[in-house]
Design a protein around this motif. Structure first.
Motif, PDB file in Angstrom:
ATOM      1  N   UNK A   1       0.841  -1.199   0.000  1.00 22.53           N
ATOM      2  CA  UNK A   1       0.000   0.000   0.000  1.00 22.53           C
ATOM      3  C   UNK A   1       0.880   1.255   0.000  1.00 22.53           C
ATOM      4  N   UNK A   2       1.913   1.235   0.787  1.00 23.97           N
ATOM      5  CA  UNK A   2       2.807   2.414   0.860  1.00 23.97           C
ATOM      6  C   UNK A   2       3.446   2.702  -0.488  1.00 23.97           C
ATOM      7  N   UNK A   3       3.848   1.668  -1.185  1.00 24.49           N
ATOM      8  CA  UNK A   3       4.480   1.867  -2.481  1.00 24.49           C
ATOM      9  C   UNK A   3       3.477   2.406  -3.512  1.00 24.49           C
ATOM     10  N   UNK A   4       2.242   1.918  -3.495  1.00 20.51           N
ATOM     11  CA  UNK A   4       1.246   2.426  -4.443  1.00 20.51           C
ATOM     12  C   UNK A   4       0.949   3.890  -4.212  1.00 20.51           C
ATOM     13  N   UNK A   5       0.756   4.284  -2.929  1.00 21.85           N
ATOM     14  CA  UNK A   5       0.510   5.701  -2.632  1.00 21.85           C
ATOM     15  C   UNK A   5       1.709   6.552  -3.045  1.00 21.85           C
ATOM     16  N   UNK A   6       2.865   6.058  -2.820  1.00 23.95           N
ATOM     17  CA  UNK A   6       4.078   6.797  -3.205  1.00 23.95           C
ATOM     18  C   UNK A   6       4.143   6.982  -4.719  1.00 23.95           C
ATOM     19  N   UNK A   7       3.715   5.940  -5.489  1.00 22.18           N
ATOM     20  CA  UNK A   7       3.716   6.045  -6.941  1.00 22.18           C
ATOM     21  C   UNK A   7       2.727   7.095  -7.417  1.00 22.18           C
ATOM     22  N   UNK A   8       1.554   7.133  -6.826  1.00 24.37           N
ATOM     23  CA  UNK A   8       0.555   8.139  -7.222  1.00 24.37           C
ATOM     24  C   UNK A   8       1.036   9.543  -6.915  1.00 24.37           C
TER      25      UNK A   8
ATOM     26  N   UNK B   1      -5.806 -10.702  11.580  1.00 27.01           N
ATOM     27  CA  UNK B   1      -4.817  -9.635  11.372  1.00 27.01           C
ATOM     28  C   UNK B   1      -4.504  -9.473   9.904  1.00 27.01           C
ATOM     29  N   UNK B   2      -4.619 -10.513   9.097  1.00 29.06           N
ATOM     30  CA  UNK B   2      -4.295 -10.428   7.686  1.00 29.06           C
ATOM     31  C   UNK B   2      -5.474  -9.978   6.839  1.00 29.06           C
ATOM     32  N   UNK B   3      -6.745 -10.130   7.328  1.00 24.28           N
ATOM     33  CA  UNK B   3      -7.948  -9.839   6.530  1.00 24.28           C
ATOM     34  C   UNK B   3      -8.072  -8.371   6.176  1.00 24.28           C
ATOM     35  N   UNK B   4      -7.775  -7.301   7.053  1.00 20.03           N
ATOM     36  CA  UNK B   4      -8.034  -5.900   6.699  1.00 20.03           C
ATOM     37  C   UNK B   4      -7.327  -5.447   5.446  1.00 20.03           C
ATOM     38  N   UNK B   5      -6.252  -5.925   5.105  1.00 21.28           N
ATOM     39  CA  UNK B   5      -5.563  -5.485   3.878  1.00 21.28           C
ATOM     40  C   UNK B   5      -5.755  -6.411   2.728  1.00 21.28           C
ATOM     41  N   UNK B   6      -6.621  -7.392   2.823  1.00 17.49           N
ATOM     42  CA  UNK B   6      -6.706  -8.373   1.753  1.00 17.49           C
ATOM     43  C   UNK B   6      -7.448  -7.882   0.549  1.00 17.49           C
ATOM     44  N   UNK B   7      -8.323  -6.851   0.707  1.00 14.10           N
ATOM     45  CA  UNK B   7      -9.075  -6.365  -0.442  1.00 14.10           C
ATOM     46  C   UNK B   7      -8.212  -5.550  -1.359  1.00 14.10           C
ATOM     47  N   UNK B   8      -7.068  -5.003  -0.897  1.00 12.23           N
ATOM     48  CA  UNK B   8      -6.174  -4.191  -1.738  1.00 12.23           C
ATOM     49  C   UNK B   8      -5.170  -5.130  -2.393  1.00 12.23           C
ATOM     50  N   UNK B   9      -5.530  -5.515  -3.592  1.00 12.61           N
ATOM     51  CA  UNK B   9      -4.660  -6.456  -4.291  1.00 12.61           C
ATOM     52  C   UNK B   9      -3.406  -5.747  -4.780  1.00 12.61           C
ATOM     53  N   UNK B  10      -2.283  -6.377  -4.757  1.00 10.56           N
ATOM     54  CA  UNK B  10      -1.036  -5.736  -5.229  1.00 10.56           C
ATOM     55  C   UNK B  10      -1.043  -5.557  -6.727  1.00 10.56           C
ATOM     56  N   UNK B  11      -0.449  -4.462  -7.187  1.00  6.99           N
ATOM     57  CA  UNK B  11      -0.345  -4.135  -8.611  1.00  6.99           C
ATOM     58  C   UNK B  11       0.958  -4.733  -9.134  1.00  6.99           C
ATOM     59  N   UNK B  12       0.884  -5.328 -10.300  1.00 10.22           N
ATOM     60  CA  UNK B  12       2.091  -5.931 -10.879  1.00 10.22           C
ATOM     61  C   UNK B  12       3.058  -4.842 -11.341  1.00 10.22           C
TER      62      UNK B  12
END
Length: 1316
Positions: free
Chosen positions: A998-1005, A1279-1290
């Motif tokens: 998530x941090x990397x995606x926000x940084x890219x935007x 603990x792993x479920x809250x971030x599971x909807x944000x799929x990683x971008x290739x």
């Protein structure tokens, strides 16, 4: 209390033990193991058996086998070394008479010291000495190595008075003097003898007025003991001599000796100033009185006369720059009439005796040495003064005279020869030598110089009988010498003295009432001339000494003044303090006649020195209550008998001087034949014919008898004496035959009737008057020899010294390079032997080499007491403290030294003698006590070592146990911590995986928005910069056009100016041409008119001559003709005048017209000049405008360059942005791969967790544990479920979006920025 000699057993044993070499190679252990390693080292000395009883048995056996077991640990001794004389060493072991030593190796000789080897930079070397060896018996006669005087820490103890040293021997004296010399303490004391070591630098604090006053107050006026209150100093000797003269009314003498360069002359100066200052302290109040002024004048003459003797008697040698080449005995005379111990003795005057002046130095000296100072001083004097003395000195230097020669030394003790000559003149004036007397003395010195320039060649004679005759080749030098001597028989033609020339080349011999003239060869003539020069200088020196005595002696200069400033009528008694500055014992590679005389003198002085030391030892032993029969010492009577006995060297040498064919070889042969059995005489079988040797008190010396006979004769021929009488110089004419000058003490002086002095009984040999001695000179063969004269002088000196209380100062030269704080061992030891210091020690310690105070014996050897015995003695209150100490010491030493008692002549002697304050030990007794003491201390050391070993091993075991426990605990902790860290790291990685994506995606935007903003900003900045720069560019273009217009106008104006200038020049040339033509036309007209007038005159003259040819006409016709002619001439002249007037009028008009034209031309020129000035002003204005425009153009160029630079920087920034973009792409790719790996590991972790929960559910019987594990597993999944909807971008999709969105826009933005 004297310091102790042997070291303490607490000293680390590794220096003196055999294990030291092995330990030197062991690397240094860590700090925490130092004590353990030391214990290991100590343990290595013992046996490997751990049984305590076996250890004790081994130690006892070791003690039984070696009677001096302690030597292997702590005996500090000296041994002889070829390079450094005595050097310190440490005894490692002594088995019988074989000693094993450890010798410290120091960096250099200066670094050698008695410190137990602490400063040994080169380690140690091992050496073994067998004391039974023949050579070692000579080196160490008592079969004991000399012990060091060290304290309990093994460091040298330095004392002021070396009598206080427990072990007093040659090595102890050497290292005590060296230690004081290094500490800038030049003076030491050995009883009443002061040793002065030349420091080669001046210590102001040692010779200040305060120091002088302190010594005089303590020693003269307060009667203090110098050994207890004051450090050693030469002031001590002078003050004690003054005190002895004052209180005992006995004459005193101070004998200062030493080799050349040891500081004898300077020491005598210090003594003289101190002796003069003692009376000044008490006479300060009457300084302005008549008596005070007289005393001050006498003191000044006595002190200031010393530079005269230095100038005429000192020279520069290889060893010393200001070496005294004669011996002197200076007698300071004091008025002791009214002294009673409280009032001071007044310095009334002085007398001086000189001995054995080195006359050979006048004519010959080494290339690196100099002759006497007065020659160089005279030649360095100002030119006008040299000319006033003798005009032959003009423009001369040292190379002008053969006796002097070139030299590189012109500064002695900080003063040049010229400065010293001024001091010499001042001192001469002080004693009354001034004016004609001064010139007479200096001209006598010049005669000596000039004699050296006389050269001889074989005479050119026809007769064959005189083929050995010689003649003088240097006629000019002989002429100057004749004039300089003031000879009365100078030939008017040759300007040469006949008697002088004959005396230098011919020798008259009287035999059987007849006189024979024998011509001299060139060599003999030169030797005769040299002898004449040496005799003149020697007698001039003695004349100077007598003049000094006349100016300073009390009989001629002192009058006692009473309190009312009147001369007292009572009889005056004079006391004497003599200062003997004598040459020390000398030994060189080649020893000649002078060394034999000097060493003979030192033998006589050593005999007195030995007797005085023996008397002082007698006084000491009597004070201590010791029997005198036990004192023995060696005397040098055998050496003196060999030299001056009936069959001695003196008798044989005088006999050879009397014999017609006496030679040096015959002298040596007779001496050897008559002294074969004398142990003091020796001669090597392979020695030369003129070599022989003498065993002096300071060592053996080999002499070369070459020229002994010639030097001992020293007979000046009667021809030269008669020739000298013809000189107008009083010194040369009268003093050469004055033998009394050799002995100033024989001159009684002129004393007044109311004065007197204590008369000394002179020997019979001293009663020969001058006339009686002259009667002996009946021929050139028989005369008193040099050695005979010297012996008689020395005998009188010894008689004088025997009647005085003699004190001794021995000067030591520490090194030959004159460097401060540096000492050469071998030369210093030789000087100690030559000075008799070692002999004094031998005498004082002959019977009892060692001595200790009672309290020191009790303190040092208390371990030798039987248990309980000493308590009874020390607690006896019926005796005082000193008596108890003495009694306890006697009992202790009796018990300890019972084994060393011996019998002699039926009597039993102990190894020690008890004095009142000290215990005196025989040879070997103190060493035996030291060995016994160290045995007892060794047994104590074994017990201490046992306890130390037990403590160290226990301490080591405790440390090992603590270390093992700590290691085990640390290992367990490390294993558990490692497992815990692995689990925590896995959980942390799973939890942080989604957050990182998530941090990397926000940084890219955010980066994409940032790029767009930057590009928009760049476009806006480019537009603003274009708006700002366009008006400036238009304005610059406009100014450029105006500048070009002005340049065109300027060029047109310059063209017009050039045309006007051309027209002006052409007009000037035209006007000049017209003026020139008019002038030429006028000149032609004038010439034509002049020609016409000449023609008319010629015609008239012709007509007149025609008419005069008619002689028959009468006078009237003549008159008529004349009148007619006059009328004709008048008309013609009038016509010419009219024409001339018209022509002049015409010319005047032409001039006026030309002037008008010239004026018009000037007006035109001024107009052109004004136009030219206006054009130049316009040109200057145009130039200024052009400069301004040019400056503006330069400013524009700078602005353009700045803009170009900005464009370049922007290009660089764009390039960097591109690089960053590429790097960001690579980083995103790497992190994307990392995230994929994290997801995979997370999935594997979930699978593993599911398998674990399944296994637990199947196999575990504890339901609570199963429920707890399932709860923990559910918590991990939540603990792993809250971030599971944000799929990683290739990463590839992200890079494609970036390229499509930002690529075209960035390119268009940059192009619009640079080209719009």
């Amino acid at each position: 209390m004297p310091r102790q000699a042997s070291p303490s057993p607490e000293r680390p044993p590794e220096r003196g033990s055999p294990r030291a070499a092995d330990d030197a190679e062991v690397t240094e252990p860590p700090k925490e193991e130092v004590e353990v390693e030391l214990v290991d080292v100590v343990t290595q000395n013992n046996t490997n058996d751990t049984d305590d009883n076996d250890d004790n048995d081994n130690h006892e056996n070791e003690t039984d086998n070696t009677d001096s077991d302690i030597y292997q640990h702590s005996n500090y001794v000296y041994i002889l070394d070829k390079e450094h004389s005595w050097i310190p060493a440490i005894v490692k072991e002594r088995i019988s008479n074989v000693v094993h030593l450890s010798v410290p190796q120091y960096k250099n000789e200066q670094a050698i010291q008695c410190d137990g080897g602490r400063a040994a930079s080169k380690g140690f070397r091992t050496e073994t000495i067998d004391l039974t060896d023949d050579q070692n018996r000579i080196k160490y006669p008592n079969q004991y190595l000399p012990l060091q005087n060290v304290n309990n820490e093994g460091l040298l103890q330095v004392v002021d008075d070396m009598v206080d040293l427990p072990f007093l021997h040659e090595a102890a004296i050497l290292y005590n003097i060296k230690a004081r010399h290094v500490e800038s303490l030049p003076y030491s004391r050995t009883g009443d003898i002061i040793l002065a070591c030349n420091p080669y630098q001046w210590f102001h604090h040692l010779y200040s007025i305060e120091v002088r006053n302190r010594y005089s107050q303590a020693l003269v006026w307060n009667n203090s003991d110098p050994r207890t209150l004051l450090p050693p100093h030469v002031y001590e000797t002078s003050c004690l001599a003054y005190k002895g003269l004052l209180t005992e009314q006995a004459d005193q003498s101070i004998l200062v000796s030493g080799e050349s360069g040891a500081g004898k002359t300077e020491t005598v100066k210090i003594l003289m100033h101190n002796l003069a200052s003692i009376q000044e302290e008490t006479n300060a109040a009457k300084k302005n009185s008549k008596a005070g002024k007289q005393e001050y004048s006498i003191v000044q003459r006595v002190l200031d006369s010393n530079p005269l003797l230095e100038a005429f008697g000192n020279a520069t040698t290889l060893r010393n720059d200001n070496s005294s080449r004669f011996g002197k005995y200076l007698q300071l005379q004091y008025d002791i009439t009214s002294t009673g111990g409280s009032s001071p003795a007044i310095l009334a005057g002085s007398k001086c005796e000189v001995y054995l002046l080195e006359k050979s130095r006048v004519t010959h000296h080494h290339d690196s040495e100099r002759t006497y100072h007065i020659f160089y001083q005279l030649l360095a004097a100002p030119e006008e003064l040299k000319i006033a003395i003798w005009d032959g000195l003009e423009d001369t230097d040292t190379e002008s005279f053969c006796y002097v020669g070139p030299t590189e030394i012109n500064v002695i003790e900080g003063k040049t020869d010229s400065e010293r000559f001024q001091l010499t003149l001042q001192a001469l004036e002080l004693i009354g030598v001034r004016g004609e007397i001064l010139q007479m003395l200096l001209r006598a010195i010049c005669v000596v110089l000039q004699l050296g320039n006389i050269e001889f060649v074989p005479a050119q004679l026809e007769s064959s009988e005189n083929h050995d005759a010689s003649d003088i080749s240097s006629i000019d030098e002989l002429e100057e010498l004749s004039e300089l001597m003031g000879m009365s028989d100078i030939d008017d033609d040759s300007k040469i003295s006949i008697a002088l020339r004959k005396a230098l080349t011919v020798r008259s011999i009287e035999a059987r009432g007849e006189v024979f003239a024998v011509p001299l060869t060139p060599v003999k003539a030169k030797e005769s001339t040299d002898a004449f020069a040496k005799e003149i200088y020697a007698k001039a020196f003695l004349w100077l000494v007598r003049t000094i005595n006349d100016a300073t002696s009390s009989e001629k200069n002192y009058r006692r003044v009473d309190s009312q400033n009147k001369i007292a009528s009572s009889r005056i008694e004079f006391g004497v303090i003599g200062l003997l500055d004598i040459f020390g014992f000398e030994t060189f590679e080649v020893n000649r006649f002078e060394q034999l005389c000097i060493n003979y003198c030192n033998e006589k002085l050593q005999q007195k020195f030995t007797q005085d030391i023996f008397r002082s030892v007698q006084v000491e032993y009597e004070n201590e209550g010791i029997q005198l029969e036990e004192i023995t010492y060696d005397d040098n009577t055998d050496v003196l008998d060999l030299v001056e006995g009936r069959m001695g060297l003196l008798a044989f040498l005088n006999e050879e001087c009397v014999r017609p064919k006496g030679s040096d070889k015959t002298f040596v042969y007779k001496a050897q034949a008559m002294n074969k059995e004398n142990r003091c005489f020796f001669r090597d079988k392979h020695a030369a014919d003129t070599e022989f040797g003498i065993f002096h008190y300071a060592g053996k010396v080999v002499y070369d008898a070459t020229n002994f006979v010639v030097k001992n004769t020293d007979n000046l021929p009667s021809d030269l004496l008669d020739c000298a009488k013809l000189s107008s110089n009083a010194i040369i004419a009268n003093e050469l035959t004055n033998e009394d000058m050799m002995n100033p003490l024989n001159n009684s002086g002129s004393s007044s009737t109311n004065t007197g002095s204590k008369k000394k009984k002179r020997p019979k040999s001293a009663h020969n008057t001058t006339s009686q001695r002259l009667k002996k000179r009946t021929s050139n063969i028989v005369s008193e020899t040099v050695w005979t004269k010297f012996k008689s002088q020395l005998s009188r000196l010894m008689e004088t010294l025997n009647e005085t209380k003699t004190r001794y100062i021995r000067c030591i030269k520490p090194n030959s390079i004159k460097a401060p704080l540096l000492m050469n061992h071998i030369s210093t030891v030789e000087q100690l032997r030559c000075a008799g210091v070692v002999a004094a020690v031998t005498i004082s310690r002959s019977a009892f080499p060692n001595r200790l105070e009672h309290i020191s014996v009790l303190d040092r050897f208390k371990s030798l007491w039987p248990k309980g015995d000493h308590i009874v003695v020390l607690q006896n209150e019926t005796l005082d403290v000193d008596a108890r100490c003495k009694k306890a010491t006697d009992i202790l030493l009796t018990l300890a030294l019972r084994e060393m008692e011996f019998e002699k002549n039926g009597s039993k002697f102990r190894a020690f003698v008890m004095g009142k304050t000290r215990a005196y030990f025989r040879a070997g007794a103190l060493e035996f006590l030291e060995a016994e003491r160290m045995k007892y201390l060794g047994s104590y050391a074994v017990t201490i070592q046992t306890e130390v070993r037990r403590f160290v091993f226990k301490l080591r075991y405790t440390r090992y146990r603590k270390v093992v426990i700590t290691l085990q605990a640390d290992y367990r902790r490390m294993i558990q911590r490692r497992a815990y860290l692995k689990l925590r790291e896995a959980a942390t990685r799973i939890e942080c995986w989604a957050t990182l994506i998530q941090t990397q995606w926000r940084m890219h935007c955010d980066k994409r928005e940032l790029r767009r903003s930057i590009e928009a900003t760049i476009v806006v900045q480019a537009m603003i910069r274009g708006c700002l720069q366009r008006p400036k560019y238009k304005q610059a273009l406009k100014e450029k056009k105006e500048e070009a217009k002005l340049e065109n106008q300027l060029r047109s104006l310059q063209k017009k100016l050039e045309e006007a200038e051309t027209k002006r020049l052409e007009a000037e040339k035209d006007a000049e041409g017209r003026l020139t033509a008019a002038m030429e036309e006028h000149k032609e007209k004038e010439a034509r008119k002049a020609k016409e007038v000449e023609d008319l005159a010629a015609a008239a003259a012709a007509s007149l001559s025609t008419k005069s040819d008619e002689p028959g006409k009468d006078g009237e016709d003549m008159k008529t003709a004349e009148e007619q002619h006059a009328q004709d001439l008048t008309e013609e002249q009038q016509q010419l005048m009219d024409e001339s007037g018209k022509m002049l009028e015409h010319l005047r008009k032409e001039v006026f017209r030309l002037r008008g034209q010239n004026q018009q031309l000037k007006t035109d020129f001024d107009l052109l000049k004004d136009n030219n000035q206006r054009l130049m002003d316009a040109n200057a204005s145009a130039g200024a405008s052009f400069s301004a425009l040019n400056q503006h153009a330069k400013q524009l160029s700078k602005t353009n360059m700045k803009l170009v630079n900005d464009v370049q920087s922007y290009k660089g920034q764009a390039h960097k942005l591109n690089i960053l973009q590429v790097e960001s792409k690579e980083e995103l790719k790497l992190k994307s791969a990392t995230y994929i790996a994290e997801v995979q590991s997370r999935l594997e972790y979930q699978r593993a967790l599911q398998e674990i929960t399944d296994i637990i559910q199947e196999n575990c019987r504890d339901h609570r544990l199963v429920e707890r594990v399932l709860t923990i597993a559910d918590q991990i999944e939540m603990d792993f479920i809250p971030g599971s909807h944000e799929l990683p971008v290739h990463p590839n999709d992200i890079d494609d979006d970036i390229d499509e969105e930002t690529g075209n826009e960035s390119r268009s933005g940059l192009l619009s920025y640079f080209f719009n």
